[in-house]
Design an enzyme around this catalytic site. Structure first.
Site, PDB file in Angstrom:
ATOM      1  N   THR A 181       0.838  -1.205   0.000  1.00 21.37           N
ATOM      2  CA  THR A 181       0.000   0.000   0.000  1.00 21.37           C
ATOM      3  C   THR A 181       0.872   1.254   0.000  1.00 21.37           C
ATOM      4  O   THR A 181       2.080   1.189   0.219  1.00 21.37           O
ATOM      5  CB  THR A 181      -0.904   0.033   1.237  1.00 21.37           C
ATOM      6  OG1 THR A 181      -0.076   0.077   2.411  1.00 21.37           O
ATOM      7  CG2 THR A 181      -1.799  -1.183   1.297  1.00 21.37           C
ATOM      8  N   ASP A 182       0.236   2.390  -0.276  1.00 20.94           N
ATOM      9  CA  ASP A 182       0.942   3.660  -0.193  1.00 20.94           C
ATOM     10  C   ASP A 182       0.111   4.655   0.626  1.00 20.94           C
ATOM     11  O   ASP A 182      -0.942   4.288   1.153  1.00 20.94           O
ATOM     12  CB  ASP A 182       1.271   4.204  -1.585  1.00 20.94           C
ATOM     13  CG  ASP A 182       0.028   4.624  -2.369  1.00 20.94           C
ATOM     14  OD1 ASP A 182      -1.053   4.836  -1.773  1.00 20.94           O
ATOM     15  OD2 ASP A 182       0.132   4.744  -3.602  1.00 20.94           O
ATOM     16  N   ALA A 183       0.593   5.878   0.723  1.00 20.03           N
ATOM     17  CA  ALA A 183      -0.047   6.860   1.598  1.00 20.03           C
ATOM     18  C   ALA A 183      -1.422   7.314   1.101  1.00 20.03           C
ATOM     19  O   ALA A 183      -2.109   8.059   1.794  1.00 20.03           O
ATOM     20  CB  ALA A 183       0.883   8.070   1.794  1.00 20.03           C
ATOM     21  N   MET A 184      -1.846   6.868  -0.094  1.00 19.42           N
ATOM     22  CA  MET A 184      -3.231   7.114  -0.514  1.00 19.42           C
ATOM     23  C   MET A 184      -4.155   6.069   0.113  1.00 19.42           C
ATOM     24  O   MET A 184      -5.374   6.118  -0.084  1.00 19.42           O
ATOM     25  CB  MET A 184      -3.352   7.020  -2.044  1.00 19.42           C
ATOM     26  CG  MET A 184      -2.923   8.278  -2.768  1.00 19.42           C
ATOM     27  SD  MET A 184      -3.631   8.294  -4.455  1.00 19.42           S
ATOM     28  CE  MET A 184      -2.144   8.644  -5.407  1.00 19.42           C
TER      29      MET A 184
END
Lengths: 169, 169, 169, 169
Positions: free
Chosen positions: C43-46
């Protein structure tokens, strides 16, 4: 992989005491094993798994362990709790390679108070490749360290109790 | 790396008009180049950079381009806007290797309406390694596709105007 | 997920012949589906899967497809052959999230000559999230582009023939 | 970030003793600082840098340190030597975020014999975010643990001597 002596430390009283009065101390722990197939993307130019890429595998096993005791990480997050990593330690004995089938054994050796510690043994068949541990804190959405919420400690306590009963049966 | 014919498409005149009275149409574009040193973690067991790892480099160049026109991505996010990737395309000619110094040239060829398209040329010195593009949409915090906000189009329009003036001087 | 019209292109007859005497041309393809559980590391910060991280999943499905026709990638490598990516294209409709169970459907639509093309459909349940394709070349250990070796084309041809027989039965 | 007391521990004898009989103990070390701009791809769904992604940064600083003493990792590899990680330890105090400018301070505190140990301090401005260390062995192309080759120890010894001279001047 897991030394039997680690799993159960049985103490039958001191010399001279009757077994009937001895104490039995069982080290109860929560544990699970995740199976991982090594992806090509996880290798590096040495031809083996890049050393940082064992940490996501530990996380797979750690969250599987939590899910198995009724604490799926998605629900923890939805409830506003995060379990950030405070410390990570890995010791590398032998490298995993592309397409290997890897077992990641995760163990919670004691009921957490403030910090949560998980130990790992990463193996290919009978060969132990990497050992390690991570430590975690509880954090709320604002990023503040907090005590584990009641539902978390209760679920864990229930799991430890169940593991204890299974062991003494 | 960037073909001059791509950068400037000069059209001398309308049909029937003498070249002397012709109009010059310049294709104005926004562009920047990010420098990347290849990390060992970005390689794979083929001994070269893993193919997916060029996409984060494109993002470095893309966000550098936006920052240079006054639209740092952290501020976009703080304002509640996200620029998710709708499409990514990469063509691989020659691989980058560990420790290479890589240039990632990012170009916005036209003022975006709904979608934003960025083209990339990834090179080591004079050698073109990878070309590609990404397309993006504007999204609000609720995950809904929206039109670019006014401040975004204004900043971009100003940058295109400035690039245009620089070109015609 | 896979449009039936893509799977079977039925052509009734040559020019001038009556449909009753027509020939049926089936487009035979090799395909497989890999199951992926989304890791937190992907996952990423979005709050969603980082766009580059779908490419390793495509590779998991692609190598599974090759293994299923008797061409495990580790053996290809051991024989001195590599299948570097020449092009990768992904179109993102909807994001995958942490802990989602994802299906990656990989399809080889035609017997490869020089280039090998694989198409992908990445889904969560019935929801199609990402589509894409990759193209690959054959390369020897010295990094030179070569024709696919005989054992490779033979295995693939046998798999296409078997798929054809299964379809016409 | 680095406590001055760690860098030089100077002991001039006890009170009352003549300087002539005092002992001067200088802790000489090799060190460097790498600057890293946090990429979006390095974040996770907690909105911060994913914990495993600090290890590649440590490697960037570690290889920079080796390069600065005349031992670029590409040349080590070309000479047939690898420096696999035997152990990695990271302690996380505070998270790095997207677009932060990060300093990774790498220190070799003593001339390595068999194992090589590097310590790290990862900071954003004056704020210490992560501390850690890695330990490494020397390995030949066949994967066997070997002693550091002569040219390696000589270059390092020369660097320590130079650091010592700089300190006593």
């Amino acid at each position: 992989m897991v030394d039997a002596a680690d799993l159960k430390s049985v103490a039958f009283g001191r010399a001279g005491s009757s077994p009937a009065f001895g104490t039995i101390k069982l080290t109860i722990m929560l544990q699970t094993t995740a199976q991982i197939r090594v992806r090509f993307s996880e290798t590096d130019a040495m031809g083996v798994v890049y050393h940082a890429n064992y940490l996501p595998w530990c996380e797979v096993a750690r969250t599987q362990l939590l899910a198995e005791v009724g604490l799926p990480y998605v629900e923890l997050q939805a409830s506003g709790f995060l379990l950030p990593v405070l410390e990570a330690n890995l010791k590398y004995r032998s490298p995993a390679r592309y397409d290997d089938l890897i077992s990641v054994h995760a163990v919670m050796k004691e009921m957490p108070r403030v910090r949560i510690r998980i130990d790992y043994e990463i193996s290919r068949g009978n060969e132990l490749l990497v050992t390690g541990y991570t430590q975690h804190a509880f954090m709320n959405r604002e990023g503040q360290a907090i005590k584990p919420p009641a539902f978390f400690t209760e679920k864990l306590q229930a799991a430890f109790t169940k593991a204890s009963e299974a062991q003494t049966r």
